[in-house]
Design a protein around this motif. Structure first.
Motif, PDB file in Angstrom:
ATOM      1  N   MET A   1      24.429   0.865 -40.563  1.00 60.16           N
ATOM      2  CA  MET A   1      23.308   1.013 -41.474  1.00 60.16           C
ATOM      3  C   MET A   1      23.551   0.224 -42.764  1.00 60.16           C
ATOM      4  O   MET A   1      22.615  -0.322 -43.328  1.00 60.16           O
ATOM      5  CB  MET A   1      23.149   2.500 -41.770  1.00 60.16           C
ATOM      6  N   GLU A   2      24.816   0.194 -43.203  1.00 62.00           N
ATOM      7  CA  GLU A   2      25.147  -0.536 -44.431  1.00 62.00           C
ATOM      8  C   GLU A   2      24.859  -2.030 -44.273  1.00 62.00           C
ATOM      9  O   GLU A   2      24.320  -2.669 -45.171  1.00 62.00           O
ATOM     10  CB  GLU A   2      26.626  -0.314 -44.795  1.00 62.00           C
ATOM     11  N   ILE A   3      25.193  -2.579 -43.124  1.00 56.47           N
ATOM     12  CA  ILE A   3      24.928  -4.009 -42.867  1.00 56.47           C
ATOM     13  C   ILE A   3      23.429  -4.258 -42.893  1.00 56.47           C
ATOM     14  O   ILE A   3      22.963  -5.233 -43.485  1.00 56.47           O
ATOM     15  CB  ILE A   3      25.535  -4.436 -41.513  1.00 56.47           C
ATOM     16  N   TYR A   4      22.675  -3.387 -42.281  1.00 54.02           N
ATOM     17  CA  TYR A   4      21.214  -3.531 -42.262  1.00 54.02           C
ATOM     18  C   TYR A   4      20.675  -3.502 -43.686  1.00 54.02           C
ATOM     19  O   TYR A   4      19.875  -4.357 -44.064  1.00 54.02           O
ATOM     20  CB  TYR A   4      20.590  -2.413 -41.418  1.00 54.02           C
ATOM     21  N   ARG A   5      21.102  -2.523 -44.481  1.00 54.35           N
ATOM     22  CA  ARG A   5      20.616  -2.411 -45.866  1.00 54.35           C
ATOM     23  C   ARG A   5      20.983  -3.644 -46.691  1.00 54.35           C
ATOM     24  O   ARG A   5      20.226  -4.056 -47.554  1.00 54.35           O
ATOM     25  CB  ARG A   5      21.178  -1.158 -46.527  1.00 54.35           C
ATOM     26  N   ARG A   6      22.127  -4.222 -46.408  1.00 60.76           N
ATOM     27  CA  ARG A   6      22.592  -5.373 -47.164  1.00 60.76           C
ATOM     28  C   ARG A   6      21.752  -6.624 -46.877  1.00 60.76           C
ATOM     29  O   ARG A   6      21.494  -7.423 -47.760  1.00 60.76           O
ATOM     30  CB  ARG A   6      24.047  -5.667 -46.851  1.00 60.76           C
ATOM     31  N   TYR A   7      21.320  -6.788 -45.626  1.00 62.38           N
ATOM     32  CA  TYR A   7      20.698  -8.043 -45.217  1.00 62.38           C
ATOM     33  C   TYR A   7      19.205  -7.983 -44.910  1.00 62.38           C
ATOM     34  O   TYR A   7      18.568  -9.021 -44.798  1.00 62.38           O
ATOM     35  CB  TYR A   7      21.412  -8.593 -43.965  1.00 62.38           C
ATOM     36  N   TYR A   8      18.622  -6.787 -44.764  1.00 63.72           N
ATOM     37  CA  TYR A   8      17.247  -6.724 -44.264  1.00 63.72           C
ATOM     38  C   TYR A   8      16.243  -7.449 -45.147  1.00 63.72           C
ATOM     39  O   TYR A   8      15.362  -8.144 -44.649  1.00 63.72           O
ATOM     40  CB  TYR A   8      16.805  -5.277 -44.005  1.00 63.72           C
ATOM     41  N   LYS A   9      16.358  -7.331 -46.452  1.00 58.50           N
ATOM     42  CA  LYS A   9      15.382  -7.945 -47.349  1.00 58.50           C
ATOM     43  C   LYS A   9      15.440  -9.478 -47.272  1.00 58.50           C
ATOM     44  O   LYS A   9      14.408 -10.147 -47.159  1.00 58.50           O
ATOM     45  CB  LYS A   9      15.616  -7.473 -48.783  1.00 58.50           C
ATOM     46  N   ALA A  10      16.635 -10.026 -47.292  1.00 54.31           N
ATOM     47  CA  ALA A  10      16.793 -11.485 -47.221  1.00 54.31           C
ATOM     48  C   ALA A  10      16.309 -12.014 -45.872  1.00 54.31           C
ATOM     49  O   ALA A  10      15.660 -13.065 -45.800  1.00 54.31           O
ATOM     50  CB  ALA A  10      18.246 -11.874 -47.449  1.00 54.31           C
ATOM     51  N   MET A  11      16.587 -11.294 -44.813  1.00 57.66           N
ATOM     52  CA  MET A  11      16.171 -11.749 -43.479  1.00 57.66           C
ATOM     53  C   MET A  11      14.654 -11.623 -43.310  1.00 57.66           C
ATOM     54  O   MET A  11      14.021 -12.490 -42.712  1.00 57.66           O
ATOM     55  CB  MET A  11      16.887 -10.961 -42.373  1.00 57.66           C
ATOM     56  N   TYR A  12      14.087 -10.562 -43.859  1.00 55.20           N
ATOM     57  CA  TYR A  12      12.632 -10.418 -43.832  1.00 55.20           C
ATOM     58  C   TYR A  12      11.985 -11.581 -44.586  1.00 55.20           C
ATOM     59  O   TYR A  12      11.044 -12.212 -44.102  1.00 55.20           O
ATOM     60  CB  TYR A  12      12.198  -9.086 -44.444  1.00 55.20           C
ATOM     61  N   ASN A  13      12.506 -11.890 -45.771  1.00 51.82           N
ATOM     62  CA  ASN A  13      11.956 -12.984 -46.577  1.00 51.82           C
ATOM     63  C   ASN A  13      12.082 -14.324 -45.867  1.00 51.82           C
ATOM     64  O   ASN A  13      11.173 -15.154 -45.928  1.00 51.82           O
ATOM     65  CB  ASN A  13      12.630 -13.044 -47.950  1.00 51.82           C
ATOM     66  N   THR A  14      13.186 -14.542 -45.177  1.00 48.41           N
ATOM     67  CA  THR A  14      13.377 -15.780 -44.422  1.00 48.41           C
ATOM     68  C   THR A  14      12.321 -15.905 -43.333  1.00 48.41           C
ATOM     69  O   THR A  14      11.674 -16.946 -43.191  1.00 48.41           O
ATOM     70  CB  THR A  14      14.795 -15.834 -43.809  1.00 48.41           C
ATOM     71  N   ALA A  15      12.134 -14.836 -42.562  1.00 53.48           N
ATOM     72  CA  ALA A  15      11.123 -14.851 -41.498  1.00 53.48           C
ATOM     73  C   ALA A  15       9.728 -14.991 -42.092  1.00 53.48           C
ATOM     74  O   ALA A  15       8.892 -15.731 -41.577  1.00 53.48           O
ATOM     75  CB  ALA A  15      11.218 -13.577 -40.656  1.00 53.48           C
ATOM     76  N   TYR A  16       9.482 -14.322 -43.200  1.00 53.41           N
ATOM     77  CA  TYR A  16       8.165 -14.348 -43.840  1.00 53.41           C
ATOM     78  C   TYR A  16       7.816 -15.742 -44.347  1.00 53.41           C
ATOM     79  O   TYR A  16       6.680 -16.191 -44.234  1.00 53.41           O
ATOM     80  CB  TYR A  16       8.156 -13.337 -44.982  1.00 53.41           C
ATOM     81  N   ARG A  17       8.803 -16.449 -44.885  1.00 52.81           N
ATOM     82  CA  ARG A  17       8.574 -17.811 -45.376  1.00 52.81           C
ATOM     83  C   ARG A  17       8.147 -18.746 -44.248  1.00 52.81           C
ATOM     84  O   ARG A  17       7.373 -19.666 -44.461  1.00 52.81           O
ATOM     85  CB  ARG A  17       9.829 -18.374 -46.031  1.00 52.81           C
ATOM     86  N   ILE A  18       8.646 -18.492 -43.063  1.00 54.15           N
ATOM     87  CA  ILE A  18       8.305 -19.338 -41.931  1.00 54.15           C
ATOM     88  C   ILE A  18       7.014 -18.879 -41.265  1.00 54.15           C
ATOM     89  O   ILE A  18       6.145 -19.690 -40.958  1.00 54.15           O
ATOM     90  CB  ILE A  18       9.464 -19.359 -40.906  1.00 54.15           C
ATOM     91  N   LEU A  19       6.849 -17.580 -41.078  1.00 55.28           N
ATOM     92  CA  LEU A  19       5.725 -17.049 -40.299  1.00 55.28           C
ATOM     93  C   LEU A  19       4.472 -16.752 -41.118  1.00 55.28           C
ATOM     94  O   LEU A  19       3.371 -16.746 -40.584  1.00 55.28           O
ATOM     95  CB  LEU A  19       6.162 -15.772 -39.573  1.00 55.28           C
ATOM     96  N   LYS A  20       4.636 -16.442 -42.386  1.00 55.55           N
ATOM     97  CA  LYS A  20       3.523 -16.130 -43.281  1.00 55.55           C
ATOM     98  C   LYS A  20       2.713 -14.925 -42.807  1.00 55.55           C
ATOM     99  O   LYS A  20       1.514 -14.857 -42.995  1.00 55.55           O
ATOM    100  CB  LYS A  20       2.574 -17.327 -43.458  1.00 55.55           C
ATOM    101  N   ASN A  21       3.384 -13.993 -42.159  1.00 53.49           N
ATOM    102  CA  ASN A  21       2.716 -12.789 -41.682  1.00 53.49           C
ATOM    103  C   ASN A  21       3.737 -11.657 -41.753  1.00 53.49           C
ATOM    104  O   ASN A  21       4.789 -11.722 -41.105  1.00 53.49           O
ATOM    105  CB  ASN A  21       2.235 -13.004 -40.246  1.00 53.49           C
ATOM    106  N   GLY A  22       3.413 -10.637 -42.519  1.00 47.82           N
ATOM    107  CA  GLY A  22       4.337  -9.537 -42.735  1.00 47.82           C
ATOM    108  C   GLY A  22       4.730  -8.798 -41.473  1.00 47.82           C
ATOM    109  O   GLY A  22       5.899  -8.453 -41.270  1.00 47.82           O
ATOM    110  N   MET A  23       3.761  -8.535 -40.619  1.00 47.08           N
ATOM    111  CA  MET A  23       4.056  -7.801 -39.389  1.00 47.08           C
ATOM    112  C   MET A  23       4.934  -8.627 -38.455  1.00 47.08           C
ATOM    113  O   MET A  23       5.882  -8.106 -37.866  1.00 47.08           O
ATOM    114  CB  MET A  23       2.760  -7.376 -38.696  1.00 47.08           C
ATOM    115  N   ASP A  24       4.623  -9.914 -38.316  1.00 51.73           N
ATOM    116  CA  ASP A  24       5.445 -10.790 -37.479  1.00 51.73           C
ATOM    117  C   ASP A  24       6.855 -10.916 -38.053  1.00 51.73           C
ATOM    118  O   ASP A  24       7.841 -10.904 -37.311  1.00 51.73           O
ATOM    119  CB  ASP A  24       4.819 -12.175 -37.346  1.00 51.73           C
TER     120      ASP A  24
END
Length: 161
Positions: A1-24
């Motif tokens: 869980m600690e690893i997830y909390r550490r990286y989830y925001k950055a990984m979400y932002n990375t995917a969001y920058r490419i996909l431009k869709n929050g759900m995706d």
């Protein structure tokens, strides 16, 4: 869980920058964590987990684009985002910089999909030409040409705006 909390925001932002869709982006981020955790034994150096996970997110995001948008068209106007991951402690100078950055990022999203992706990987994510060639499966000459043309296209759009 600690690893997830550490990286989830950055990984979400990375995917969001490419996909431009929050759900995706959320789906891709979850899939990337699942892939990473199930293949964790393949990671030779634990200190490289972040970059390894980011590469998984980028590859999954690009695959998602290829599967869902075979004609390479994305609706860039659906969402607006900035480069900053959090807004805490923003000074007046930072607000001005954020405003300029936001305008540049918005303009970036009006470019052709391949131009936007390659500039995001290079300028925002910080990948070098060789890494971009591997990620996008293109030749070094094509990579340099595409980045140059994408920068020129971005420059022209910013001048008009």
């Amino acid at each position: 869980m600690e690893i997830y909390r550490r990286y989830y925001k950055a990984m979400y932002n990375t995917a969001y920058r490419i996909l431009k869709n929050g759900m995706d982006a959320e789906d891709i981020m979850q899939e990337a964590f699942l892939n990473a955790f199930t293949k964790l034994e393949k990671l030779e150096n634990d200190k490289l987990f972040g970059p390894w996970l980011k590469r998984i997110v980028i590859n999954l995001s690009l695959s998602h684009i290829k599967k869902s948008k075979p004609n390479d068209e994305l609706d860039w106007d659906r969402v607006e985002h900035t480069l900053h991951d959090d807004d805490q402690g923003v000074s007046e100078e930072d607000t001005s910089t954020t405003s300029i950055t936001s305008k540049i990022v918005q303009t970036l999203h009006t470019l052709k999909q391949n131009y936007s992706t390659i500039l995001s990987l290079h300028l925002i994510e910080g990948y070098d030409y060789d890494e971009i060639c591997d990620i996008m499966d293109i030749t070094p000459a094509n990579c340099r040409t595409m980045i140059s043309r994408a920068k020129e296209s971005l420059r022209k759009k910013i001048e008009i705006a």
